[in-house]
Design a protein around this motif. Structure first.
Motif, short mmCIF file in Angstrom:
data_model
loop_
_atom_site.label_atom_id
_atom_site.label_comp_id
_atom_site.label_asym_id
_atom_site.label_seq_id
_atom_site.Cartn_x
_atom_site.Cartn_y
_atom_site.Cartn_z
N ALA A 132 40.37 46.16 48.43
CA ALA A 132 40.31 47.24 47.44
C ALA A 132 41.18 46.90 46.23
CB ALA A 132 40.77 48.54 48.06
N GLN A 133 40.62 47.07 45.06
CA GLN A 133 41.36 46.76 43.81
C GLN A 133 40.77 47.64 42.71
OE1 GLN A 133 42.71 42.67 42.58
NE2 GLN A 133 40.73 42.64 41.55
N HIS A 134 41.60 48.21 41.88
CA HIS A 134 41.08 49.06 40.81
C HIS A 134 42.01 49.01 39.60
CE1 HIS A 134 37.83 52.10 40.43
NE2 HIS A 134 38.44 52.25 39.29
N ALA A 135 41.43 48.73 38.43
CA ALA A 135 42.23 48.71 37.21
C ALA A 135 42.30 50.12 36.63
CB ALA A 135 41.60 47.77 36.19
N ARG A 136 43.47 50.48 36.08
CA ARG A 136 43.58 51.80 35.43
C ARG A 136 42.58 51.90 34.30
NH1 ARG A 136 48.38 51.88 32.99
NH2 ARG A 136 49.33 50.12 34.08
N ARG A 137 42.44 50.83 33.55
CA ARG A 137 41.37 50.72 32.55
C ARG A 137 41.02 49.25 32.45
NH1 ARG A 137 44.69 49.20 28.18
NH2 ARG A 137 46.73 50.21 28.32
N ALA A 138 39.80 49.00 31.94
CA ALA A 138 39.28 47.63 32.00
C ALA A 138 39.50 46.88 30.68
CB ALA A 138 37.80 47.66 32.36
N TRP A 139 40.52 47.27 29.94
CA TRP A 139 40.81 46.53 28.71
C TRP A 139 42.29 46.66 28.32
CZ3 TRP A 139 42.63 48.41 23.93
CH2 TRP A 139 42.79 49.81 23.88
N ALA A 140 42.72 45.75 27.49
CA ALA A 140 44.05 45.80 26.86
C ALA A 140 43.85 45.09 25.52
CB ALA A 140 45.07 45.07 27.72
N PRO A 141 44.75 45.23 24.58
CA PRO A 141 44.55 44.53 23.31
C PRO A 141 44.32 43.03 23.56
CG PRO A 141 46.32 46.12 23.09
CD PRO A 141 45.93 46.12 24.55
N GLY A 142 43.16 42.54 23.12
CA GLY A 142 42.83 41.12 23.26
C GLY A 142 42.22 40.74 24.60
N ALA A 143 42.01 41.70 25.50
CA ALA A 143 41.52 41.33 26.84
C ALA A 143 40.61 42.40 27.42
CB ALA A 143 42.70 41.11 27.79
N ALA A 144 39.70 41.96 28.30
CA ALA A 144 38.85 42.89 29.05
C ALA A 144 38.72 42.39 30.48
CB ALA A 144 37.47 43.00 28.40
N LEU A 145 38.43 43.30 31.40
CA LEU A 145 38.26 42.95 32.83
C LEU A 145 36.83 43.26 33.24
CD1 LEU A 145 41.54 44.68 34.05
CD2 LEU A 145 41.13 42.20 34.04
N VAL A 146 36.24 42.35 34.03
CA VAL A 146 34.86 42.52 34.49
C VAL A 146 34.79 42.19 35.98
CG1 VAL A 146 32.45 41.90 34.00
CG2 VAL A 146 34.15 41.63 32.23
N GLY A 147 33.83 42.80 36.69
CA GLY A 147 33.60 42.48 38.10
C GLY A 147 34.74 42.95 38.99
N ASP A 148 34.98 42.23 40.09
CA ASP A 148 36.03 42.64 41.04
C ASP A 148 37.40 42.74 40.37
OD1 ASP A 148 34.13 42.59 42.99
OD2 ASP A 148 35.02 40.97 44.19
N ALA A 149 37.63 41.98 39.32
CA ALA A 149 38.92 42.05 38.63
C ALA A 149 39.15 43.45 38.07
CB ALA A 149 38.97 41.01 37.50
N ALA A 150 38.04 44.16 37.76
CA ALA A 150 38.17 45.52 37.22
C ALA A 150 38.12 46.55 38.35
CB ALA A 150 37.05 45.81 36.22
N ALA A 151 37.27 46.34 39.35
CA ALA A 151 37.16 47.30 40.45
C ALA A 151 36.38 46.73 41.61
CB ALA A 151 36.45 48.58 39.96
N PHE A 152 36.93 46.91 42.81
CA PHE A 152 36.17 46.66 44.03
C PHE A 152 36.74 47.57 45.10
CE2 PHE A 152 34.98 44.52 48.01
CZ PHE A 152 33.61 44.49 47.81
N TYR A 153 35.85 48.15 45.91
CA TYR A 153 36.33 49.14 46.87
C TYR A 153 36.16 48.65 48.30
CZ TYR A 153 37.30 53.73 48.79
OH TYR A 153 37.85 54.77 49.48
N ASP A 154 34.92 48.48 48.71
CA ASP A 154 34.66 48.11 50.10
C ASP A 154 33.25 47.51 50.15
OD1 ASP A 154 35.76 48.62 53.00
OD2 ASP A 154 33.63 49.12 53.09
N PRO A 155 33.05 46.48 51.00
CA PRO A 155 31.74 45.82 50.97
C PRO A 155 30.61 46.58 51.64
CG PRO A 155 33.29 44.60 52.39
CD PRO A 155 34.02 45.79 51.87
N PHE A 156 30.85 47.79 52.22
CA PHE A 156 29.82 48.43 53.04
C PHE A 156 28.51 48.61 52.29
CE2 PHE A 156 27.50 51.60 55.39
CZ PHE A 156 27.79 51.29 56.71
N THR A 157 28.57 49.10 51.05
CA THR A 157 27.33 49.36 50.31
C THR A 157 26.82 48.12 49.60
OG1 THR A 157 28.73 50.29 48.61
CG2 THR A 157 27.54 51.85 49.98
N GLY A 158 27.57 47.01 49.66
CA GLY A 158 27.09 45.71 49.24
C GLY A 158 26.47 45.64 47.85
#
Ligand SMILES: Cc1cc2nc3c(=O)[nH]c(=O)nc-3n(C[C@H](O)[C@H](O)[C@H](O)COP(=O)(O)OP(=O)(O)OC[C@H]3O[C@@H](n4cnc5c(N)ncnc54)[C@H](O)[C@@H]3O)c2cc1C
Length: 410
Positions: free
Chosen positions: A276-302
């Motif tokens: 489990a990983q979750h970003a408070r927000r998916a950006w900062a000045p000069g940067a953005a987060l995508v995919g698991d780096a931004a959010a992942f919870y659990d593989p159940f729903t795949g």
């Protein structure tokens, strides 16, 4: 001097998709990945019907099919009490996915195909380059990365924008200080490929037990992907002898053991987690987060692969706007718009994931829901359609649906 307009850290589904969209928009983009492709990734390797839409858009769908991707007609779930739910992607609820089938392809094949698509679109790819830190300008905005080549040589690469697509344990997320600490199930997973699992067929399977769940999905090459997810409390025993732990877990289930009696494991058992990983927000000045780096919870729903690709699809236009912005303020507004678009796109699915995680964590709840869904195929189809990313999550989050799920059956 800059090395590119955008540096993408990670060449998995999120990074390759983001870079593909950027390259197609004429942006000079470089992907940096610490691995050399084809590389493996512990995963249940199921692709939702809607993931095929993004693969088709990237020109990668026919290559995945040509590589022998297995097709899945839907999903079945077995609850701890033995009640079985089966939902089909092609159903009478009126919603249709891009395809009526899901796909399943081993990640070392899938990810190499998708990275090739990004390369063909014009993205430059540097493999064997590990990003260790971010570089900042005088105003505190991200302006590049510190990286180490495979030969141990360190260097700094500069770009007006950096995308963190470096998956679970993202170094970009950590360096930005955006990791959010919220409750999530603390689980670990063991994943392996098998030959000869009896009955592994047209449906992806989930077997939920009091102490974890097991996924079985047919993949390319006539193999089955077997993924066991257990609470983190088992981590020490599982890490010491992952193959033995998995064998014992399966052998202790009377409904599973006979199906594995003549099966042979054809890969090592790879362990991963907690996830489990979750970003408070998916950006900062000069940067953005995508995919698991931004959010992942659990593989159940795949659906992590779909979400990673969709994140790239949503992020690229905002990154183009940020590059074209005349002021830092306008660039920040463009990146903040990406964050809002992500929340709009994924908020419903995040809620569904949490409801399902609750049911998995409380077997009595799972047993009750499974009893209902095993008799209400229409409701099971809707839920499987939501997991397949083509039925809007509101269909299963409505009071009507939830009341039917929890109230006693007539
Ligand atoms: C047990 C399990 C089962 C799953 N099953 C499914 C499923 O069936 N279907 C599904 O859709 N999703 C599934 N998922 C989720 C899915 O695997 C992820 O959501 C998906 O891989 C996310 O893609 P990504 O590109 O964000 O990250 P990744 O695929 O992890 O790619 C990240 C890339 O970044 C690179 N990298 C990392 N750190 C650095 C660094 N410091 N410098 C340079 N490069 C770096 C890595 O080498 C990697 O190539 C599962 C996950 C788990 C844990």
């Amino acid at each position: 001097m800059t090395d590119a307009q955008v540096l993408v850290v990670g060449g998995g589904p999120a990074g390759a998709s983001t870079a593909w969209h950027l390259a197609r928009a004429g942006v000079d983009v470089v992907i940096l990945d610490r691995a050399r492709f084809p590389r493996d990734k512990p995963c249940a390797e199921y692709l939702s019907p809607e993931a095929s839409r993004i693969l088709a858009a990237m020109g990668a769908l026919s290559r995945c099919e040509g590589a022998g991707a297995a097709t899945l007609a839907g999903m079945s779930v077995r609850a701890p009490n033995g009640a079985c739910i089966r939902g089909d992607f092609a159903a009478a609820h009126g919603f249709r996915g891009f395809r009526d089938r899901g796909l399943a392809l081993r990640r070392h094949l899938l990810d190499a195909i998708v990275l090739d698509s990004a390369r063909a679109a014009g993205a430059r790819v540097e493999e064997g380059v590990r990003v260790t830190d971010l570089a900042y300008d005088a105003r505190g905005a991200v302006c590049g990365v510190h990286a180490v080549n495979a030969d141990g040589r360190s260097r700094v690469l500069r770009a007006p924008l950096v995308v963190g697509a470096d998956g679970l344990r993202s170094v970009v997320l950590r360096r930005l200080g955006l990791a959010r600490h919220a409750w999530a199930p603390r689980r670990i997973a063991l994943v392996a490929h098998y030959e000869g699992v009896e009955g592994a067929g047209a449906y992806g399977e989930m077997h939920v037990e009091h102490d974890g769940y097991l996924g079985i999905a047919r993949v390319d090459g006539g193999l089955a992907n077997v993924a066991l997810v257990v609470p983190r409390a088992h981590a020490r025993r599982a890490a010491g002898d992952p193959a033995g732990f998995m064998d014992r877990w399966i052998a202790a289930r009377a409904h599973l053991a006979p199906r594995f009696a003549r099966a042979a494991r054809v890969s090592s058992v790879r362990a991963t987690g907690p996830f489990a990983q979750h970003a408070r927000r998916a950006w900062a000045p000069g940067a953005a987060l995508v995919g698991d780096a931004a959010a992942f919870y659990d593989p159940f729903t795949g659906e992590g692969i779909y979400a990673a690709r969709r994140g790239g699809e949503l992020g690229a236009p905002a990154l183009c706007d940020a590059l074209a912005a005349r002021t830092p303020r306008a660039a920040h507004a463009a990146l903040a718009a990406y964050d809002r678009a992500r929340r709009r796109a994924f908020a419903g699915k995040w809620k569904v994931e949490r409801v399902i995680a609750l049911a998995v964590a409380f077997p009595a709840l799972m047993n009750h829901a499974a009893r209902t869904l095993s008799r209400r195929k229409d409701m099971a189809d809707l839920l499987v359609g939501v997991a397949g990313d083509f039925v809007p999550p509101r269909e299963v989050l409505s009071w009507r649906y939830l009341a039917r799920l929890v109230l006693p059956l007539p």
